[in-house]
Design a protein around this motif. Structure first.
Motif, mmCIF file in Angstrom:
data_model
loop_
_atom_site.group_PDB
_atom_site.id
_atom_site.type_symbol
_atom_site.label_atom_id
_atom_site.label_comp_id
_atom_site.label_asym_id
_atom_site.label_seq_id
_atom_site.Cartn_x
_atom_site.Cartn_y
_atom_site.Cartn_z
ATOM 1 N N LEU A 78 11.977 -48.718 -16.313
ATOM 2 C CA LEU A 78 12.086 -48.193 -17.713
ATOM 3 C C LEU A 78 12.726 -46.665 -17.534
ATOM 4 O O LEU A 78 12.268 -45.932 -16.956
ATOM 5 N N TRP A 79 13.586 -46.459 -18.209
ATOM 6 C CA TRP A 79 14.470 -45.266 -18.192
ATOM 7 C C TRP A 79 14.397 -44.480 -19.695
ATOM 8 O O TRP A 79 14.817 -45.137 -20.411
ATOM 9 N N HIS A 80 13.821 -43.122 -19.705
ATOM 10 C CA HIS A 80 13.765 -42.539 -20.833
ATOM 11 C C HIS A 80 14.625 -41.142 -20.817
ATOM 12 O O HIS A 80 14.282 -40.346 -20.175
ATOM 13 N N PHE A 81 15.680 -41.610 -21.461
ATOM 14 C CA PHE A 81 16.821 -40.569 -21.712
ATOM 15 C C PHE A 81 16.415 -39.732 -22.888
ATOM 16 O O PHE A 81 16.498 -39.965 -23.980
ATOM 17 N N ASP A 82 16.863 -38.251 -22.883
ATOM 18 C CA ASP A 82 16.686 -37.319 -23.881
ATOM 19 C C ASP A 82 18.289 -36.594 -23.623
ATOM 20 O O ASP A 82 18.305 -35.832 -22.859
ATOM 21 N N LEU A 83 19.148 -36.820 -24.432
ATOM 22 C CA LEU A 83 20.435 -36.534 -24.201
ATOM 23 C C LEU A 83 20.643 -34.974 -25.291
ATOM 24 O O LEU A 83 21.806 -34.584 -25.208
ATOM 25 N N TYR A 84 19.723 -34.622 -25.740
ATOM 26 C CA TYR A 84 19.751 -33.361 -26.794
ATOM 27 C C TYR A 84 20.555 -32.131 -26.190
ATOM 28 O O TYR A 84 21.384 -31.614 -26.663
ATOM 29 N N ARG A 85 20.549 -31.906 -24.904
ATOM 30 C CA ARG A 85 20.920 -30.799 -24.172
ATOM 31 C C ARG A 85 22.327 -31.143 -23.340
ATOM 32 O O ARG A 85 22.977 -30.230 -22.797
ATOM 33 N N LEU A 86 22.796 -32.268 -23.436
ATOM 34 C CA LEU A 86 24.124 -32.630 -22.741
ATOM 35 C C LEU A 86 25.270 -31.656 -23.623
ATOM 36 O O LEU A 86 25.156 -31.471 -24.782
ATOM 37 N N LYS A 87 26.324 -31.200 -22.543
ATOM 38 C CA LYS A 87 27.591 -30.536 -23.096
ATOM 39 C C LYS A 87 28.243 -31.547 -23.619
ATOM 40 O O LYS A 87 29.256 -31.296 -24.371
ATOM 41 N N LYS A 88 28.538 -32.403 -22.581
ATOM 42 C CA LYS A 88 29.665 -33.450 -22.544
ATOM 43 C C LYS A 88 29.103 -34.869 -22.381
ATOM 44 O O LYS A 88 28.458 -34.912 -21.560
ATOM 45 N N PRO A 89 29.558 -35.772 -23.270
ATOM 46 C CA PRO A 89 29.073 -37.042 -23.107
ATOM 47 C C PRO A 89 29.009 -37.761 -21.696
ATOM 48 O O PRO A 89 28.045 -38.250 -21.060
ATOM 49 N N GLU A 90 29.926 -37.289 -20.930
ATOM 50 C CA GLU A 90 30.250 -37.838 -19.496
ATOM 51 C C GLU A 90 29.121 -37.298 -18.464
ATOM 52 O O GLU A 90 28.734 -37.898 -17.451
ATOM 53 N N GLU A 91 28.460 -36.174 -19.062
ATOM 54 C CA GLU A 91 27.045 -35.886 -18.075
ATOM 55 C C GLU A 91 26.026 -36.919 -18.063
ATOM 56 O O GLU A 91 25.279 -36.823 -16.998
ATOM 57 N N VAL A 92 26.113 -37.675 -18.984
ATOM 58 C CA VAL A 92 24.943 -38.895 -18.880
ATOM 59 C C VAL A 92 25.148 -39.619 -17.512
ATOM 60 O O VAL A 92 24.198 -40.026 -17.029
ATOM 61 N N TYR A 93 26.324 -39.605 -16.893
ATOM 62 C CA TYR A 93 26.769 -40.573 -15.861
ATOM 63 C C TYR A 93 25.723 -39.890 -14.434
ATOM 64 O O TYR A 93 25.498 -40.366 -13.640
ATOM 65 N N GLU A 94 25.660 -38.500 -14.407
ATOM 66 C CA GLU A 94 25.065 -37.773 -13.534
ATOM 67 C C GLU A 94 23.573 -38.026 -13.427
ATOM 68 O O GLU A 94 23.026 -37.720 -12.563
ATOM 69 N N LEU A 95 22.998 -38.914 -14.691
ATOM 70 C CA LEU A 95 21.619 -38.838 -14.939
ATOM 71 C C LEU A 95 21.128 -40.286 -14.375
ATOM 72 O O LEU A 95 20.107 -40.649 -14.708
ATOM 73 N N GLY A 96 21.956 -41.098 -13.552
ATOM 74 C CA GLY A 96 21.718 -42.575 -13.603
ATOM 75 C C GLY A 96 22.118 -43.334 -14.475
ATOM 76 O O GLY A 96 21.551 -44.703 -14.619
ATOM 77 N N TRP A 97 22.715 -43.154 -15.617
ATOM 78 C CA TRP A 97 23.250 -43.978 -16.909
ATOM 79 C C TRP A 97 23.656 -45.263 -16.576
ATOM 80 O O TRP A 97 22.972 -46.465 -16.910
ATOM 81 N N GLU A 98 24.434 -45.512 -15.559
ATOM 82 C CA GLU A 98 25.208 -46.766 -15.190
ATOM 83 C C GLU A 98 24.086 -47.673 -14.476
ATOM 84 O O GLU A 98 23.793 -48.984 -14.851
ATOM 85 N N GLU A 99 23.381 -47.239 -13.690
ATOM 86 C CA GLU A 99 22.308 -47.611 -12.890
ATOM 87 C C GLU A 99 21.173 -48.213 -14.008
ATOM 88 O O GLU A 99 20.752 -49.222 -14.057
ATOM 89 N N ALA A 100 20.799 -47.385 -14.726
ATOM 90 C CA ALA A 100 19.750 -47.910 -15.850
ATOM 91 C C ALA A 100 20.098 -48.837 -16.650
ATOM 92 O O ALA A 100 19.608 -49.937 -17.047
ATOM 93 N N LEU A 101 21.518 -48.820 -17.070
ATOM 94 C CA LEU A 101 21.840 -50.223 -17.906
ATOM 95 C C LEU A 101 22.237 -51.174 -17.450
ATOM 96 O O LEU A 101 22.201 -52.340 -17.949
ATOM 97 N N ALA A 102 22.365 -51.281 -15.973
ATOM 98 C CA ALA A 102 22.727 -52.180 -15.242
ATOM 99 C C ALA A 102 21.338 -53.203 -15.211
ATOM 100 O O ALA A 102 21.718 -54.524 -14.885
ATOM 101 N N GLY A 103 20.367 -52.791 -15.336
ATOM 102 C CA GLY A 103 19.125 -54.001 -15.170
ATOM 103 C C GLY A 103 17.667 -53.346 -15.722
ATOM 104 O O GLY A 103 16.895 -53.840 -15.539
ATOM 105 N N GLY A 104 17.733 -52.015 -16.349
ATOM 106 C CA GLY A 104 16.481 -51.488 -16.606
ATOM 107 C C GLY A 104 16.320 -51.476 -18.139
ATOM 108 O O GLY A 104 17.171 -52.331 -18.795
#
Length: 159
Positions: A78-104
């Motif tokens: 289970l991955w709990h993201f808080d994106l409030y402090r992102l400066k650009k949407p693409e920064e989410v990829y640095e947080l393991g976004w694709e891995e999380a969505l792939a099966g979590g």
């Protein structure tokens, strides 16, 4: 995404926690729940109830500063993201976004920070302040597959 309103209610904090716990029981690997709402509207409390139900963690911290927190559950990670402090949407990829969505299982606070990167199949929960300070309004939206999955949990809207 062709979202449809599935449930709308004004709930006390204990009722909201109960609803989140019941929703947690219906989640499965690959699900993404986007939690919308202003500061203090109850997004973190909702997420904590899901995390407690699935991972057995009491008082899980909000990942406001770490941006993501992971938990092991019987249903998978289970991955709990808080994106409030992102400066650009693409920064989410640095947080393991694709891995999380792939099966979590993914919980996302402040999803509007990366709206275009959210899966179309997400479940959206919008939390707002109600007229009384103790209650919150919740609107749950999702596509048709969510409607059938949640029908036993959300049989009718309450106002």
């Amino acid at each position: 995404m062709s979202e449809a309103a599935l449930f709308s209610a004004t709930l006390s904090e204990p009722a909201m926690t109960d609803l989140a716990g019941k929703l947690a029981g219906l989640l499965r690997a690959g699900d993404c729940v986007a939690l919308y709402g202003d500061l203090g509207a109850g997004k973190s409390s909702f997420a904590r109830a899901v995390i407690k139900t699935l991972a057995g963690v009491d008082g899980a911290p909000s990942p406001t500063f770490t941006l993501v927190q992971g938990y092991e559950t019987p249903k998978g990670p289970l991955w709990h993201f808080d994106l409030y402090r992102l400066k650009k949407p693409e920064e989410v990829y640095e947080l393991g976004w694709e891995e999380a969505l792939a099966g979590g299982l993914v919980l996302v606070e402040w999803p509007e920070q990366a709206e275009a990167l959210l899966p179309a199949s997400r479940l959206a929960a919008r939390l707002d302040f109600a007229q009384t300070g103790e209650e919150r309004r919740i609107l749950i939206e999702g596509h048709a597959a969510w409607a059938s999955r949640l029908s036993s949990l959300l049989p009718q809207s309450k106002t």
